[in-house]
Design an enzyme around this catalytic site. Structure first.
Site, mmCIF file in Angstrom:
data_model
loop_
_atom_site.group_PDB
_atom_site.id
_atom_site.type_symbol
_atom_site.label_atom_id
_atom_site.label_comp_id
_atom_site.label_asym_id
_atom_site.label_seq_id
_atom_site.Cartn_x
_atom_site.Cartn_y
_atom_site.Cartn_z
ATOM 1 N N ASP A 225 34.175 46.936 42.105
ATOM 2 C CA ASP A 225 35.621 46.968 41.927
ATOM 3 C C ASP A 225 36.270 47.347 43.257
ATOM 4 O OD1 ASP A 225 38.007 46.749 40.611
ATOM 5 O OD2 ASP A 225 37.752 48.524 39.362
ATOM 6 N N GLU B 143 38.527 44.120 47.558
ATOM 7 C CA GLU B 143 39.254 43.066 48.280
ATOM 8 C C GLU B 143 39.231 43.270 49.802
ATOM 9 O OE1 GLU B 143 39.751 42.851 44.319
ATOM 10 O OE2 GLU B 143 40.422 44.581 45.460
ATOM 11 N N ASP C 290 42.674 42.959 36.401
ATOM 12 C CA ASP C 290 43.650 43.652 35.559
ATOM 13 C C ASP C 290 44.653 42.686 34.930
ATOM 14 O OD1 ASP C 290 42.288 45.811 36.530
ATOM 15 O OD2 ASP C 290 43.868 46.484 37.879
#
Length: 738
Positions: A397, A400, A476
């Site tokens: 997670d 990025e 999300d």
């Protein structure tokens, strides 16, 4: 611009065309993919390619043409004009795409030298439909507009209009009557792709071609074009960038997660709830709240005093534990991960050579540079701690990467320095491959630490080739009917980019879904490769029994149907591994020439055999379904429908419409675990078939592949196993079209 052509030189697989101010290398690879590189750009080094560039097809040679040169190969003809336009045509001469002469401008200065920006405009057929560009919330067919190529955490729940998201790829799958092709610009820099729809019969009876403009802020202008049917394109694409990782069999089961389990007692309570209701559960996922102060590779010993014992206890009930892993390491001398990373010089640095500081869940944090092979080895070794705690898989997670202390974007400063495999560069080039290289580090570490097991890893961010290391999920997604529709778009779009294992947060990540929305989401996701409920810490629970007895009953039926289809799903996993074909496919997969199917984004094929039509609208109890050609059976009523065409099917709360292709042989599991071949009666005069792939469920042994053919003989359905006298399995015939 390139300027006028001055000549051409033959090279293996094609040749080099020399222009006044540029050069273009055209190279046809064995297998039919075409590489084009401007200004000396070569296929390597590349983060996308797996195992290096394939050999050239030496049969393809460059030769003069009436307006320049051409390279003819078995599957495609490339025409290069004297002014730098490049056309790709089918062997029959039909135009697939025309790339106009590129343009470079305003070099960007970096420590490694000038990086010119560039733009390339292209034309496609007037009827062309475009898919891909990574994980996009709108689609799966991409409409007119501009799409950014910069992996981004949207900073909250996203809906169909949110763009970009966590996974962007400069990859387009273009489908048209003349034929399909894939184009991939192998460039990791920030960029934008602007699409324009074509129009047939525009103006005075002439077609207006579809249009595309690819604009990059730096990096090489190089790209690949792959022609063929969608199945052949995905096979060639994943041969080039890596076949999808094969998950262990348990990872195709239902999985439950929540940010906010809080304690080991809560984990036990949830697991017991599934057992008490006899609901199949394959895995439970622990989010950042199980860490000690959100520090990666730690455990909060007060709330989880004996995590290995908890994992062993759950494993005894057939449930695995999966751990979240974030890349950010708390800036904290004395912390073992921090100190070992400092000693290894593992962290991204600024122009002065100091580690770049950001802010993530544990507070001030440093970021490993996964573009350095040494750092990947160091990071991969840290997963030993996760295995010691009893975890069977990991999910990446915030990769990025995300920093809450924004440097313009909520990521690292663009001036941050990266190794980039020894070449050196900054975050403008490294950003989009940060998640990909983290996935590589985790995958290789898990393989080294547990060589007899297949790693289970999925990642929120990634880039072209990420399928080599595992899958992904929606991130999300917002709780609402638009978020439900986005979930389907993401899974379909990612599959067409070569990433077949994905799925959404069932019920949406934020907010509390209504019982109806939760159930419809659950029913749809039960047919996705990755089937997981998940929610934010303040978004309520996602256990099926939380939504009332009617939802529990219907959700339980969906879970049991998935368990029944497990042999088929596992066969699709092996099919993806061998051919790159996604489990979840658009309804036009076998009929790309059907324009009405190309526009259909509200249903999907699960393999070749099943068509699933999820309910995407509130209050709907029936829905229209567009069928591909052939005969299709309602799997509940057995009623037959002839495609192509549109039918209206009942969609009560208890189920969503699922149809089976006539002739399909679908392996299913009985309650005792044995496999039965569910055979849907072939249409008169036609044969059907199916495949069953089995193995131990984990490990690296060669699987057993069995192929079956179905036909009607003397009024009865007959099933034959290839190269065997006996079928070897119980056969259940359904449907009665003959």
């Amino acid at each position: 611009m390139p300027g006028p052509a001055e000549g051409a030189d033959p090279l293996p697989g094609g040749g080099l065309v020399r222009f006044a101010r540029s050069t273009l290398r055209v190279r046809v690879a064995a297998g039919g993919a075409v590489f084009c590189g401007w200004d000396g750009a070569e296929p390597e080094p590349s983060y996308a390619l797996d195992g290096g560039c394939p050999d050239a097809d030496t049969r393809a040679v460059i030769e003069p043409d009436k307006d320049g040169w051409r390279v003819v190969s078995e599957r495609i003809t490339v025409l290069v004009s004297r002014h730098g336009a490049v056309e790709f045509r089918t062997p029959g001469g039909l135009l697939l795409r025309r790339d106009l002469p590129p343009r470079w401008w305003d070099p960007v200065n970096t420590a490694e030298g000038a990086q010119p920006r560039w733009v390339q405009r292209s034309e496609t057929a007037a009827d062309a439909a475009v898919f891909g560009l990574g994980g996009r919330a709108s689609g799966p067919r991409l409409g007119e507009g501009t799409y950014r190529l910069w992996n981004t955490d949207p900073g909250g729940a996203f809906e169909p209009q949110t763009d970009p998201l966590y996974i962007t790829m400069p990859l387009q799958l273009v489908v048209a009557d003349a034929g399909s092709h894939l184009v991939f610009h192998d460039n990791t820099w920030d960029g934008r792709v602007t699409l324009r729809d074509g129009e047939e019969g525009a103006g005075s009876g002439h077609d207006r071609p579809g249009g595309c403009e690819t604009r990059m802020d730096g990096g090489p202008l190089r790209y690949w074009v792959i022609p063929g049917t969608p199945a052949r394109i995905l096979a060639s694409w994943t041969a080039l960038t890596g076949r999808p990782a094969l998950p262990p069999r348990w990872a195709l089961g239902y999985q439950h997660s929540r940010w906010g389990f809080g304690t080991a007692a809560e984990v036990r309570r949830v697991a017991a709830g599934y057992r008490e209701r006899e609901l199949p559960l394959s895995a439970l996922h622990l989010d950042i709240d199980h860490y000690d102060g959100h520090r990666v590779f730690t455990v909060d010993r007060e709330r989880f005093p004996d995590l290995p014992a908890l994992a062993e206890e759950l494993r005894g009930h057939g449930v695995r534990l999966v751990s979240i892993v974030d890349p950010a390491v708390k800036l904290e001398p004395g912390n073992a991960v921090h100190d070992s990373g400092v000693a290894a010089e593992a962290f991204v640095r600024d122009a002065q050579g100091d580690p770049v500081r950001g802010v993530v869940w544990p507070g001030d944090a440093l970021f490993p540079d996964f573009t350095d092979p040494r750092v990947r080895t160091w990071w991969g070794g840290l997963y030993a701690e996760r295995l010691t705690q009893g975890f069977a898989g990991v999910w990446h997670d915030m990769n990025e990467p995300v920093s809450f202390a924004a440097f313009g974007d909520t990521t690292l400063p663009r001036s941050a320095r990266h190794a980039l495999e020894g070449r050196g560069g900054d975050h403008r080039e490294a950003h989009n491959v940060y998640g990909l290289t983290m996935a590589r580090a985790g995958h290789e570490g898990l393989r080294e630490l547990r060589p007899d097991s297949r790693p289970f890893l999925f990642s929120r961010s990634g880039w072209a080739g990420m399928q080599r290391y595992g899958g992904t999920w929606s991130g999300d997604v917002s709780t609402g009917w638009p978020g439900l529709r986005s979930s389907l778009s993401l899974v379909l779009g990612l599959g067409l980019c070569g990433v077949p294992y994905s799925g959404p947060d069932v019920g949406g990540f934020t907010g509390s879904p209504s019982p109806e929305l939760y159930l419809r989401w659950f029913q749809m996701a039960a047919y996705f490769p990755f089937f997981r409920t998940h929610s934010a810490i303040d978004a309520g629970h996602r256990e099926p029994w939380r939504f009332g007895p009617k939802v529990l009953e219907a959700a339980g039926a969906a879970m049991r149907e998935r368990e029944r289809l497990m042999p088929y799903l596992y066969t699709l996993a092996h099919t993806a591994r061998r051919s790159g074909a996604p489990y979840v496919r658009p309804v036009w997969w076998g009929d790309p020439e059907d324009r009405k199917l190309r526009a259909c984004g509200d249903a999907f094929l699960l393999g070749d055999a099943l068509l699933v039509a999820p309910v995407l609208e509130q209050g709907a109890t029936e829905r229209a379904v567009r069928l591909p050609r052939g005969l299709w059976y309602d799997t509940v009523t057995g009623e037959a429908y002839q495609g192509p065409g549109q039918v209206l099917l009942p969609a009560p709360q208890e189920r969503v419409p699922v149809l089976a292709r006539a002739g399909a042989v679908v392996p299913v599991a009985e309650e005792d675990g044995t496999v039965t071949l569910e055979v849907w009666a072939p249409a008169p005069g036609r044969d059907g078939g199916g495949t069953l792939v089995t193995d131990a469920g984990d490990g690296w042994a060669e699987p057993r592949v069995e192929r079956f053919t179905s036909r009607v003989s003397d009024g009865e359905v007959v099933v034959v196993r290839e190269e065997h006298d006996e079928v070897g399995y119980r056969v259940r015939v359904r449907g009665a079209a003959f």
